[in-house]
Scaffold this motif. Structure first.
Motif, PDB file in Angstrom:
ATOM      1  N   LYS A 121       0.764  -1.362   0.351  1.00  0.00           N
ATOM      2  CA  LYS A 121       0.274   0.098   0.387  1.00  0.00           C
ATOM      3  C   LYS A 121       1.044   1.014   0.487  1.00  0.00           C
ATOM      4  O   LYS A 121       0.568   2.384   0.030  1.00  0.00           O
ATOM      5  CB  LYS A 121      -0.486  -0.095   1.114  1.00  0.00           C
ATOM      6  N   ASN A 122       1.721   0.753   0.284  1.00  0.00           N
ATOM      7  CA  ASN A 122       3.286   2.139   0.040  1.00  0.00           C
ATOM      8  C   ASN A 122       4.410   1.633  -0.591  1.00  0.00           C
ATOM      9  O   ASN A 122       5.263   1.776   0.125  1.00  0.00           O
ATOM     10  CB  ASN A 122       3.293   3.167   1.801  1.00  0.00           C
ATOM     11  N   PHE A 123       3.826   1.619  -1.691  1.00  0.00           N
ATOM     12  CA  PHE A 123       5.356   1.325  -2.414  1.00  0.00           C
ATOM     13  C   PHE A 123       6.444   2.211  -2.049  1.00  0.00           C
ATOM     14  O   PHE A 123       6.239   3.058  -2.938  1.00  0.00           O
ATOM     15  CB  PHE A 123       4.332   1.062  -4.261  1.00  0.00           C
ATOM     16  N   LEU A 124       7.406   1.286  -2.038  1.00  0.00           N
ATOM     17  CA  LEU A 124       8.853   2.377  -1.863  1.00  0.00           C
ATOM     18  C   LEU A 124       8.815   3.600  -1.381  1.00  0.00           C
ATOM     19  O   LEU A 124       9.638   4.754  -1.231  1.00  0.00           O
ATOM     20  CB  LEU A 124       9.242   2.469  -3.538  1.00  0.00           C
ATOM     21  N   GLY A 125       7.759   3.209  -0.422  1.00  0.00           N
ATOM     22  CA  GLY A 125       7.612   4.849   0.632  1.00  0.00           C
ATOM     23  C   GLY A 125       7.072   5.989   0.105  1.00  0.00           C
ATOM     24  O   GLY A 125       6.937   6.635   0.347  1.00  0.00           O
ATOM     25  N   THR A 126       6.086   5.498  -1.010  1.00  0.00           N
ATOM     26  CA  THR A 126       5.641   6.576  -2.288  1.00  0.00           C
ATOM     27  C   THR A 126       4.397   6.392  -1.684  1.00  0.00           C
ATOM     28  O   THR A 126       4.194   8.185  -2.528  1.00  0.00           O
ATOM     29  CB  THR A 126       5.663   6.340  -3.637  1.00  0.00           C
ATOM     30  N   GLY A 127       3.519   5.992  -1.290  1.00  0.00           N
ATOM     31  CA  GLY A 127       2.141   5.990  -1.025  1.00  0.00           C
ATOM     32  C   GLY A 127       1.820   5.828  -2.381  1.00  0.00           C
ATOM     33  O   GLY A 127       0.389   5.300  -1.795  1.00  0.00           O
ATOM     34  N   ASP A 128       2.417   5.171  -3.447  1.00  0.00           N
ATOM     35  CA  ASP A 128       1.496   4.392  -4.185  1.00  0.00           C
ATOM     36  C   ASP A 128       1.324   3.109  -3.907  1.00  0.00           C
ATOM     37  O   ASP A 128       1.767   2.161  -3.031  1.00  0.00           O
ATOM     38  CB  ASP A 128       2.209   4.437  -5.315  1.00  0.00           C
ATOM     39  N   GLN A 129      -0.297   2.573  -4.367  1.00  0.00           N
ATOM     40  CA  GLN A 129      -0.597   1.281  -3.883  1.00  0.00           C
ATOM     41  C   GLN A 129      -0.190   0.017  -5.480  1.00  0.00           C
ATOM     42  O   GLN A 129      -0.339   0.205  -6.353  1.00  0.00           O
ATOM     43  CB  GLN A 129      -2.408   1.149  -4.329  1.00  0.00           C
ATOM     44  N   PHE A 130       0.573  -0.511  -4.634  1.00  0.00           N
ATOM     45  CA  PHE A 130       1.139  -1.961  -5.942  1.00  0.00           C
ATOM     46  C   PHE A 130       0.346  -3.410  -5.333  1.00  0.00           C
ATOM     47  O   PHE A 130       0.395  -3.984  -3.927  1.00  0.00           O
ATOM     48  CB  PHE A 130       1.903  -2.112  -6.151  1.00  0.00           C
ATOM     49  N   SER A 131       0.067  -4.225  -6.320  1.00  0.00           N
ATOM     50  CA  SER A 131      -0.422  -5.950  -6.177  1.00  0.00           C
ATOM     51  C   SER A 131      -0.307  -6.456  -6.897  1.00  0.00           C
ATOM     52  O   SER A 131      -1.108  -5.627  -8.235  1.00  0.00           O
ATOM     53  CB  SER A 131      -1.665  -5.268  -5.084  1.00  0.00           C
ATOM     54  N   ILE A 132      -0.290  -8.185  -6.973  1.00  0.00           N
ATOM     55  CA  ILE A 132      -0.394  -8.836  -7.779  1.00  0.00           C
ATOM     56  C   ILE A 132      -0.236 -10.108  -7.190  1.00  0.00           C
ATOM     57  O   ILE A 132      -0.046 -10.329  -5.822  1.00  0.00           O
ATOM     58  CB  ILE A 132       0.943  -8.411  -9.115  1.00  0.00           C
ATOM     59  N   GLY A 133      -1.125 -11.397  -7.468  1.00  0.00           N
ATOM     60  CA  GLY A 133      -1.205 -11.996  -7.159  1.00  0.00           C
ATOM     61  C   GLY A 133      -2.380 -13.466  -7.702  1.00  0.00           C
ATOM     62  O   GLY A 133      -2.668 -12.520  -8.422  1.00  0.00           O
ATOM     63  N   GLY A 193      -2.969  -4.779 -10.137  1.00  0.00           N
ATOM     64  CA  GLY A 193      -2.956  -3.482 -10.288  1.00  0.00           C
ATOM     65  C   GLY A 193      -2.684  -2.618  -8.881  1.00  0.00           C
ATOM     66  O   GLY A 193      -1.216  -3.016  -8.407  1.00  0.00           O
ATOM     67  N   TYR A 194      -2.522  -1.488 -10.064  1.00  0.00           N
ATOM     68  CA  TYR A 194      -1.289  -0.447  -9.864  1.00  0.00           C
ATOM     69  C   TYR A 194      -1.943   1.032  -9.021  1.00  0.00           C
ATOM     70  O   TYR A 194      -3.231   1.650 -10.064  1.00  0.00           O
ATOM     71  CB  TYR A 194      -0.826   0.085  -9.857  1.00  0.00           C
ATOM     72  N   TYR A 195      -2.127   1.955  -8.332  1.00  0.00           N
ATOM     73  CA  TYR A 195      -2.725   3.092  -7.992  1.00  0.00           C
ATOM     74  C   TYR A 195      -1.976   4.042  -7.612  1.00  0.00           C
ATOM     75  O   TYR A 195      -0.951   3.898  -6.630  1.00  0.00           O
ATOM     76  CB  TYR A 195      -4.119   2.828  -6.978  1.00  0.00           C
ATOM     77  N   ASN A 196      -1.949   5.877  -7.676  1.00  0.00           N
ATOM     78  CA  ASN A 196      -0.914   6.257  -7.853  1.00  0.00           C
ATOM     79  C   ASN A 196      -2.036   8.005  -6.975  1.00  0.00           C
ATOM     80  O   ASN A 196      -2.759   8.302  -7.987  1.00  0.00           O
ATOM     81  CB  ASN A 196      -0.515   7.383  -8.551  1.00  0.00           C
ATOM     82  N   PRO A 197      -2.217   7.901  -5.505  1.00  0.00           N
ATOM     83  CA  PRO A 197      -3.074   9.025  -4.720  1.00  0.00           C
ATOM     84  C   PRO A 197      -2.746   9.882  -5.643  1.00  0.00           C
ATOM     85  O   PRO A 197      -3.861  10.713  -5.476  1.00  0.00           O
ATOM     86  CB  PRO A 197      -3.072   8.619  -3.739  1.00  0.00           C
ATOM     87  N   TYR A 198      -1.414  10.566  -6.039  1.00  0.00           N
ATOM     88  CA  TYR A 198      -1.492  11.541  -6.135  1.00  0.00           C
ATOM     89  C   TYR A 198      -1.500  11.987  -7.242  1.00  0.00           C
ATOM     90  O   TYR A 198       0.622  12.201  -7.467  1.00  0.00           O
ATOM     91  CB  TYR A 198      -0.395  12.199  -4.693  1.00  0.00           C
ATOM     92  N   LEU A 199      -0.947  11.729  -8.607  1.00  0.00           N
ATOM     93  CA  LEU A 199      -1.337  12.063  -9.911  1.00  0.00           C
ATOM     94  C   LEU A 199      -0.055  13.250  -9.597  1.00  0.00           C
ATOM     95  O   LEU A 199       0.477  14.253 -10.591  1.00  0.00           O
ATOM     96  CB  LEU A 199      -1.867  11.654 -11.122  1.00  0.00           C
ATOM     97  N   THR A 200      -1.392  14.742  -9.601  1.00  0.00           N
ATOM     98  CA  THR A 200      -1.680  16.109  -9.322  1.00  0.00           C
ATOM     99  C   THR A 200      -1.202  16.117  -7.936  1.00  0.00           C
ATOM    100  O   THR A 200      -1.800  15.982  -7.306  1.00  0.00           O
ATOM    101  CB  THR A 200      -2.631  16.199  -9.590  1.00  0.00           C
ATOM    102  N   GLU A 201      -0.237  17.389  -7.304  1.00  0.00           N
ATOM    103  CA  GLU A 201      -0.456  17.634  -6.014  1.00  0.00           C
ATOM    104  C   GLU A 201      -1.636  17.757  -5.834  1.00  0.00           C
ATOM    105  O   GLU A 201      -2.104  18.004  -3.939  1.00  0.00           O
ATOM    106  CB  GLU A 201       0.630  18.888  -6.471  1.00  0.00           C
ATOM    107  N   ASN A 202      -3.102  18.193  -6.276  1.00  0.00           N
ATOM    108  CA  ASN A 202      -4.469  18.212  -5.972  1.00  0.00           C
ATOM    109  C   ASN A 202      -4.741  17.010  -5.171  1.00  0.00           C
ATOM    110  O   ASN A 202      -5.908  17.566  -4.971  1.00  0.00           O
ATOM    111  CB  ASN A 202      -5.108  18.948  -6.224  1.00  0.00           C
ATOM    112  N   GLY A 203      -4.380  16.171  -5.187  1.00  0.00           N
ATOM    113  CA  GLY A 203      -4.923  14.849  -4.501  1.00  0.00           C
ATOM    114  C   GLY A 203      -5.853  13.788  -6.241  1.00  0.00           C
ATOM    115  O   GLY A 203      -6.188  13.419  -5.193  1.00  0.00           O
ATOM    116  N   ILE A 204      -5.642  14.239  -7.317  1.00  0.00           N
ATOM    117  CA  ILE A 204      -5.730  12.938  -7.895  1.00  0.00           C
ATOM    118  C   ILE A 204      -4.831  12.603  -8.902  1.00  0.00           C
ATOM    119  O   ILE A 204      -3.889  12.727  -8.637  1.00  0.00           O
ATOM    120  CB  ILE A 204      -5.895  14.118 -10.084  1.00  0.00           C
TER     121      ILE A 204
END
Length: 810
Positions: A446-458, A471-482
């Motif tokens: 849930k905190n991939f390499l300490g960046t806050g990105d989420q990564f999973s495979i199973g 799956g992969y999710y970047n919660p902060y693609l932009t500075e305003n949280g998109i």
């Protein structure tokens, strides 16, 4: 007596020093050292070569060396002009052990002993051991154990060492046999003592421990007693005396408190004085008492806290609001004045993060709502703390403020976090009563390499399901949280292996989707996704319910292609990610199979839940869910089914509007749904096979299927579902960390229906029981003991009292 003896010994040992004639020290020789270095002695001695030594200086030297507590004997002598210092070192503690303690942990005891100066490797001091003995006895007295005995055993070892063994015999806790409040006439004893932690034995004493005496508990109860009266008008209430009597056997306690009730007072006036900062009308809205009200200390204190909180939100971090009630004993009235001292308005100079060894500072900083260089705001700080907790990366989060040296209008904030594992690499075996044996392998972070990105495979394999997910999710693609994410899945399920527990058919699904998350406020977020997928459905004539075979035949497609679009909204005010105690969630979402899909349908899901803290750690949780699906457009069935009957409407006719697809149906029942019933078994059911005329076999009222290869009808789900849950989380004393495990009492109500028109409160099923949620090392563990308290005909074969699922499911 021991201290006097030590002084006499000191005087006798220093006699030779006092008798020394003054002389100039030409050299210093130290005798008797083993562990202690000569440099240490010289550091405390403060006598150097060439100094003229007098008897008074010799006495001071002996005292200085004794005060180090390194030596049990010190003697000064003279060899010509050489000063000879003869010492006997105190023994060192080679081993320290504690046994017999169960009420206080050994680690806690050893930490306390170290603070007093008794730990392995330290110099042994008999006086320190005596102090430890008395302190341990005092601690057990505070816990109501008056039979305790603390026996230290000191064993002399070689090389001037000792071994200390502290034997503790805790004894039994003294039980409270009587609590007597003398002088109270306004209220009954039961009204007063309802919130006491101390009481006599009752049916719940095994859990609450209320009958075990504790000085701390009694002190807290006396404060509650005072608050009870002062919150109900008795402004001059007082506790005259308290008596605690212990029986000769030290097993029974008798408590009496003499109280002076005083008279009932009313509020005669309220005033706000000092530097108000804000308009008085604004502050007046936070005054919770008015003229004529009964005196209420809680409301008066709440007024102080509210004004202070308001000032803290606009930069006055150190505001003081003191309430001063003035009693008129003749008129029985109270005039209350709040004195406001806002102090300086302060800025936040810096925000410092501590404890995040794996997580980057930027990941924490983007969750902060208190910004550097802006006015201090307690509300923004509190919200920042909640947002950090909701990340799920940290066990604990605290935010403290410190004044900046040399400045009266600046503070620094320190956010201290304790990290916990946010990822896992698992190769496991699990089991659920629905899926059977589960073999799984997954990597998630849930905190991939300490960046806050989420990564999973199973990957997962069970009795009926094989699936692969990435799956992969970047919660902060932009500075305003998109945020943006991607997900790909492949699954193959054969429900025929589950018998009558599920409709017998198999499907194979491949899908890919991309998701965008958009923050609206600190509490609200929108998510939208686009995806593509295909599902191949295989039915088995004679074993799959005929209504499902008819649907696929009429549709004319076994492989279903779908373009999907979804939009969802979530409003989240929970105070914690893992184990909330207040706040809740509101969610709503629509998923649409877009034009061009084999079947054009839409689904709607909504959920509302909330947590309320009750008392003494109890938490009430209420949750409600609704789900509905339907088709849209003018899509028609392509084929007429063989068993179509125009008179009865059984089967499908070419040109009829396509109905909601059965593979998207909603189901009820299960350990994470409506407990006490097997997973996905409640709601509409259908029989496998067909009658001699080719028409579907209809299930009897009890679910029995006459002439079907299966005894009972198979659940096929429906296009409408409702579910409600009421739950009370219990503050069990042996579960200190609610982030690890929680126990609750629950009641579930719900059902799945063919459509909205079929809904009826008379057909809702319900269950009640107890549940354990545990974040175990092997993965989430859920155990529920549920009993159906209301069910429909045909549901009895699906009742399941004990349900559990464990293992890492991906």
């Amino acid at each position: 007596m021991k201290r006097i003896a030590a002084l006499i010994l000191l005087a006798s040992l220093s006699t030779s020093a006092f008798a020394l004639d003054p002389f100039v020290v030409s050299d210093i020789r130290i005798e008797g050292l083993n562990r202690i270095s000569a440099g240490t002695v010289f550091n405390y001695l403060q006598i150097n070569k060439g100094d003229r030594l007098t008897s008074e200086e010799a006495q001071q030297a002996i005292r200085a060396l004794y005060n180090t507590k390194f030596f049990s004997d010190v003697e000064l002598d003279r060899d010509g002009n050489i000063l000879v210092i003869k010492v006997t070192e105190r023994p060192s503690i080679a081993k320290l052990s504690i046994r017999g303690n169960s009420d206080i942990k050994t680690d806690d005891l050893k930490k306390g002993l170290k603070d007093i100066g008794l730990s392995e490797g330290e110099t042994f001091d008999r006086l320190a051991l005596d102090r430890v003995q008395q302190e341990l006895i005092r601690q057990y007295y505070n816990r109501g154990k008056y039979n305790v005995s603390v026996i230290p055993h000191v064993t002399t070892l070689d090389r001037n060492r000792v071994s200390i063994d502290i034997e503790i015999r805790e004894g039994k806790v003294a039980k409270v046999k009587e609590v007597n409040i003398v002088g109270n006439t306004a209220f009954t004893d039961k009204e007063i003592e309802d919130n006491f932690e101390t009481g006599t034995t009752n049916l719940l004493s095994w859990y609450s421990k209320n009958d075990q005496y504790s000085q701390d508990k009694l002190s807290g109860d006396l404060k509650k007693l005072q608050s009870y009266y002062m919150d109900r008008g008795y402004a001059d209430f007082g506790i005259d005396s308290t008596q605690v009597t212990i029986a000769p056997d030290k097993r029974a306690m008798y408590i009496a408190a003499d109280v002076i009730q005083g008279d009932i007072y009313h509020i005669s006036g309220t005033h706000l004085l000092g530097q108000l900062i804000l308009p008085e009308d604004t502050l007046r809205r936070l005054v919770f008492v008015k003229d004529g009200d009964l005196f209420n200390r809680r409301a008066i204190e709440a007024t102080s806290d509210s004004i202070k909180a308001l000032l803290a939100n606009i930069g006055y971090a150190f505001a003081k609001v003191n309430s001063v009630p003035k009693l008129d004993k003749d008129k029985k009235t109270v005039d209350v004045t709040w004195y406001i001292q806002p102090g300086p308005r302060v800025y936040v100079r810096r925000v410092i993060f501590q404890g995040n060894t794996r997580t980057e500072d930027d990941v924490l900083r983007r969750e902060m709502r208190q910004l550097e260089g802006s006015w201090y705001s307690q509300a923004a700080i509190d919200r920042s703390k909640i947002r950090l907790q909701q990340l799920g990366y940290f066990k604990t989060v605290t935010i403290d403020k410190q004044t900046v040296p040399g400045s009266d209008d600046e503070v620094d904030l320190t956010a201290k976090v304790e990290e916990q594992s946010a990822g896992s690499l698992t190769f496991g075996v699990g089991y659920s009563q629905y899926s059977g044996i589960i073999l799984s392998s997954s990597v998630s972070q849930k905190n991939f390499l300490g960046t806050g990105d989420q990564f999973s495979i199973g990957a997962q394999r069970s009795d009926y399901l094989t699936s692969i997910n990435a799956g992969y999710y970047n919660p902060y693609l932009t500075e305003n949280g998109i945020g943006i994410g991607y997900n790909a899945t492949f699954s193959k399920a054969d429900y025929s292996s589950l018998g009558s527990q599920y409709a017998s058919y198999s499907n194979s699904t491949k899908s890919f989707s991309t998701t965008i998350g958009i923050p609206i406020t600190d509490f609200d977020r929108l998510s939208g996704s686009l995806g593509i997928g295909s599902t191949k459905i295989n039915t088995y004539y004679g074993y799959t319910p005929q209504v499902l075979i008819d649907y696929i035949n009429a549709l004319g497609h076994e492989t279903i292609h779908t373009w999907t679009g979804s939009l969802s909204w979530i409003h989240d005010t929970r105070n914690s990610y893992w184990a909330p105690t207040h706040g809740g969630q509101l969610t709503a979402g629509v998923n649409v199979a877009l034009p061009g899909s084999t079947v054009q349908y839409w689904t709607f899901n909504a959920e509302a839940n909330h947590y309320w803290p009750l008392w003494k750690g109890f938490v009430l949780y209420l949750d409600g869910k609704v789900a509905y699906g339907d088709t849209y457009g003018t899509q028609k069935f392509e084929n007429t089914t063989a068993d179509y009957n125009a008179a009865t409407g059984v089967g499908y006719k070419a040109g009829d509007k396509v109905t909601f697809p059965f593979w998207m149906n909603f189901y009820a029942g299960g350990v994470t749904d409506l407990r006490g019933f097997q997973d996905n078994t409640l709601g509409p059911r259908a029989c496998a096979g067909a009658a001699t005329d080719g028409s579907p076999i209809k299930p009897a009222a009890n679910g029995y299927c006459q002439g079907s290869p299966y005894t009972y009808a198979q659940p096929i789900g429906g296009a409408f579902k409702v579910l409600g849950t009421a739950e009370i989380y219990l503050p069990l004393p042996f579960l200190k960390d609610i982030n690890t495990a929680r126990v609750s009492l629950f009641m579930d109500v719900g059902q799945a229906y063919q459509n909205v028109q079929s809904f009826s409160t008379k057909t809702l099923d319900a269950s009640a029981g107890i549940s354990l949620h545990w974040q175990a090392p092997i993965g989430p563990l859920i155990i529920s003991l549920g009993t159906p308290i209301r069910s429909q005909p045909g549901d009895s074969q699906y009742e399941e009292r004990i349900q559990f699922t464990f293992g890492s499911q991906f």
